[in-house]
Design an enzyme around this catalytic site. Structure first.
Site, short mmCIF file in Angstrom:
data_model
loop_
_atom_site.label_atom_id
_atom_site.label_comp_id
_atom_site.label_asym_id
_atom_site.label_seq_id
_atom_site.Cartn_x
_atom_site.Cartn_y
_atom_site.Cartn_z
N HIS A 205 18.75 12.67 -21.02
CA HIS A 205 19.30 14.03 -21.05
C HIS A 205 20.80 13.96 -21.34
O HIS A 205 21.50 13.10 -20.81
CB HIS A 205 19.10 14.72 -19.71
CG HIS A 205 17.66 14.90 -19.32
ND1 HIS A 205 16.95 16.06 -19.55
CD2 HIS A 205 16.79 14.07 -18.71
CE1 HIS A 205 15.72 15.93 -19.09
NE2 HIS A 205 15.59 14.73 -18.57
N ARG B 250 6.06 12.71 -20.49
CA ARG B 250 7.27 12.83 -21.29
C ARG B 250 7.49 11.54 -22.07
O ARG B 250 7.33 10.45 -21.52
CB ARG B 250 8.52 13.04 -20.40
CG ARG B 250 8.59 14.32 -19.58
CD ARG B 250 8.57 15.62 -20.36
NE ARG B 250 9.17 15.64 -21.68
CZ ARG B 250 10.48 15.75 -21.95
NH1 ARG B 250 11.35 15.85 -21.00
NH2 ARG B 250 10.92 15.79 -23.19
N TYR C 12 12.84 8.89 -11.48
CA TYR C 12 14.19 9.42 -11.22
C TYR C 12 14.58 9.18 -9.77
O TYR C 12 13.73 9.22 -8.87
CB TYR C 12 14.23 10.94 -11.47
CG TYR C 12 14.33 11.32 -12.93
CD1 TYR C 12 15.57 11.41 -13.56
CD2 TYR C 12 13.20 11.63 -13.66
CE1 TYR C 12 15.66 11.78 -14.89
CE2 TYR C 12 13.29 12.00 -14.99
CZ TYR C 12 14.53 12.07 -15.60
OH TYR C 12 14.61 12.45 -16.92
N HIS D 188 13.24 9.36 -22.65
CA HIS D 188 14.33 10.23 -23.12
C HIS D 188 15.53 10.11 -22.21
O HIS D 188 15.43 9.70 -21.05
CB HIS D 188 13.87 11.70 -23.16
CG HIS D 188 13.48 12.24 -21.82
ND1 HIS D 188 12.23 12.05 -21.28
CD2 HIS D 188 14.18 12.93 -20.89
CE1 HIS D 188 12.18 12.60 -20.08
NE2 HIS D 188 13.35 13.14 -19.80
N TYR E 167 7.24 9.15 -18.40
CA TYR E 167 6.72 9.50 -17.07
C TYR E 167 5.80 10.71 -17.14
O TYR E 167 5.92 11.54 -18.03
CB TYR E 167 7.86 9.72 -16.07
CG TYR E 167 8.85 10.82 -16.43
CD1 TYR E 167 8.59 12.15 -16.14
CD2 TYR E 167 10.07 10.50 -17.03
CE1 TYR E 167 9.51 13.15 -16.44
CE2 TYR E 167 10.99 11.50 -17.34
CZ TYR E 167 10.71 12.82 -17.05
OH TYR E 167 11.62 13.79 -17.36
#
Ligand SMILES: [Fe+3]
Lengths: 245, 204
Positions: free
Chosen positions: A165, A160, A111, A163, A150
């Site tokens: 959000h 995770r 991120y 994905h 990640y």
């Protein structure tokens, strides 16, 4: 015969459909979940209205994450995909004009955030967020790169699944929803404690986007289809009024 | 077996996670894709009514402030009208959006909303509700967004007849829903996710 009233109160939220607040395998939930029972009451105009977002707030590239942070002539690195779908309510009606916001890690699972510590590289041409507004049929679409899985600090070795959000507005503030979209076939889905907060395989499947070959762009992008459903309203032409009024 | 009702089921919620600010307040996160963050400004010109500021902090069950939350508020204008497509009772103040979104302060987590004192709006049976603001809280560790309301401590008379406040079984919890005057035009509304001061959250 009168028309069905479209602005009735909301039907109660089906709490069985959602994770509980307290889900110990997802450790952060332990001290951030209310312990008292939630207070139930019928929706009123405060919950049955919602802000209006005009198309004026959408930049030219709001729905193109491949280019909305990239230098001129450059593009984000990663598998190019189109994500599209329809926003409906529980009655199956389209939710038109709804603001949809989305954010994600880059193709390496990183991120763009100062608190992010994963060693995967930042992509200088990828910001990781976008937004759009559903059309008159409730449809939305955007272009991005497929995010990577990640690691995250929870158990000793939790990852995770890939994905995206999503944040959604409907026609009433009671419909406000944040959720996540997973990708068909990802083996991390079954291993993730956050996915594991969901109470049924059906709920997991409903957050898992399918590869949609019909919407791919040959030699350019694959496509995933992800429909979302917001809470529904009671539909009635029988008003609930006190006798004699 | 009976006929199927053919209703859909709501999409399940998932936590907003630690990076909700990237998606919802990208400028705050240092990603300057848009001109500004949505919900940062509720007043777009001179507004009607009493201008107020609401400050608060979200605390976890250990008393630690959350610094990765996002708080949204939704309210009518000073006359009790919503700036909404389904407001049918009249036109709301054109300089007031009614919707605010705050990531909280980067260091302290304290959120701030510069807004107006909301007017009263009706309950479904026609009675007037006390002035209130709808609140929605998401963060890492919160699996489904939490709904609550801000009422005002200095609205005794209206609060005493409010259909929701009078419905609360543990009346000693009502103060968790009251914004307290802190200075002239400034109210404090802290939110406690759990513990003895736990805020009353709504099944909404
Ligand atoms: Fe994430």
């Amino acid at each position: 015969m009168s028309l069905i009233k479209q602005s009735g109160g909301f039907v109660p939220r089906d709490r069985d459909r959602h994770p509980d607040g307290l889900t110990p395998p997802y450790k952060t939930s332990v001290k951030r979940s209310p312990q008292a029972a939630l207070l139930s009451f019928p929706s009123s105009i405060s919950e049955e209205t919602s802000p209006v977002f005009g198309h004026g707030l959408l930049g030219e590239l709001g729905n193109d994450l491949i280019h909305n942070f990239a230098q001129a002539g450059q593009s984000a690195i990663g598998p190019r995909i189109i994500v599209h779908g329809r926003v409906m309510d529980e009655s199956g009606r389209a939710v038109a004009g709804a603001l949809v916001e989305f954010w994600q890690a880059n193709a390496g699972g990183r991120y763009r955030h100062k608190k992010e510590s994963y060693l995967a590289a930042l992509d200088p041409n990828f910001g990781g967020c976008g937004r759009t507004i559903t059309d008159e049929n409730g449809n939305y679409e955007f272009r991005t790169v497929q995010p990577g899985p990640y690691p995250w600090p929870n158990g000793m070795n939790d990852w995770r699944p890939a994905h995206i959000h999503f944040s959604l507005f409907g026609t009433g503030f009671a419909q406000r929803l944040i959720t996540q979209m997973y990708f068909e076939g990802d083996p991390h889905i079954a291993l993730c404690p956050i996915v594991g907060t969901l109470k049924s395989q059906e709920a997991i499947d409903d957050l898992t986007a399918a590869l949609d070959m019909n919407r791919t762009v040959p030699m350019d992008s694959r496509a995933y289809k992800f429909d979302m459903v917001l809470r529904g309203r009671r539909q009635t032409y029988f008003e609930n009024r006190k006798e004699g009024l | 077996m009976a006929q199927k009702l053919n209703t859909l089921r709501e999409s399940p919620s998932q936590t907003a996670g630690p990076y909700v600010h990237i998606g919802c307040v990208p400028n705050f996160s240092g990603i300057a894709i848009y001109g500004g963050d949505l919900g940062a400004v509720m007043k777009t010109g001179p507004v009607q009514g009493e201008e107020i500021t609401i400050k608060g902090t979200v605390y976890d069950g250990m008393g630690t402030p959350l610094r990765d939350a996002m708080i949204e508020i939704w309210q009518p204008d000073a006359a009790g009208l919503f700036r909404s497509a389904n407001e049918t009772r009249g036109a709301a103040d054109p300089n007031f959006t009614g919707w605010g979104r705050s990531p909280g302060d980067m260091v302290t987590g304290e959120f701030t909303f510069d807004t107006v004192k909301p007017g009263r709006v009706p309950w479904p049976d026609g009675r007037l509700q006390a002035p209130h603001i709808t609140v929605w809280i998401v963060a890492r560790g919160i699996n489904i967004g939490l709904h609550t309301r801000i009422y005002f401590e200095d609205e005794d008379t209206a609060n005493a007849e409010d259909p929701i406040l009078t419905r609360i079984e543990h009346q000693n919890r009502i103060p968790t829903l009251l914004a307290k005057p802190e200075a002239s035009g400034v109210y404090r509304f802290d939110i406690h996710l759990q513990g003895t001061q736990e805020t009353v959250f709504f099944d909404m």
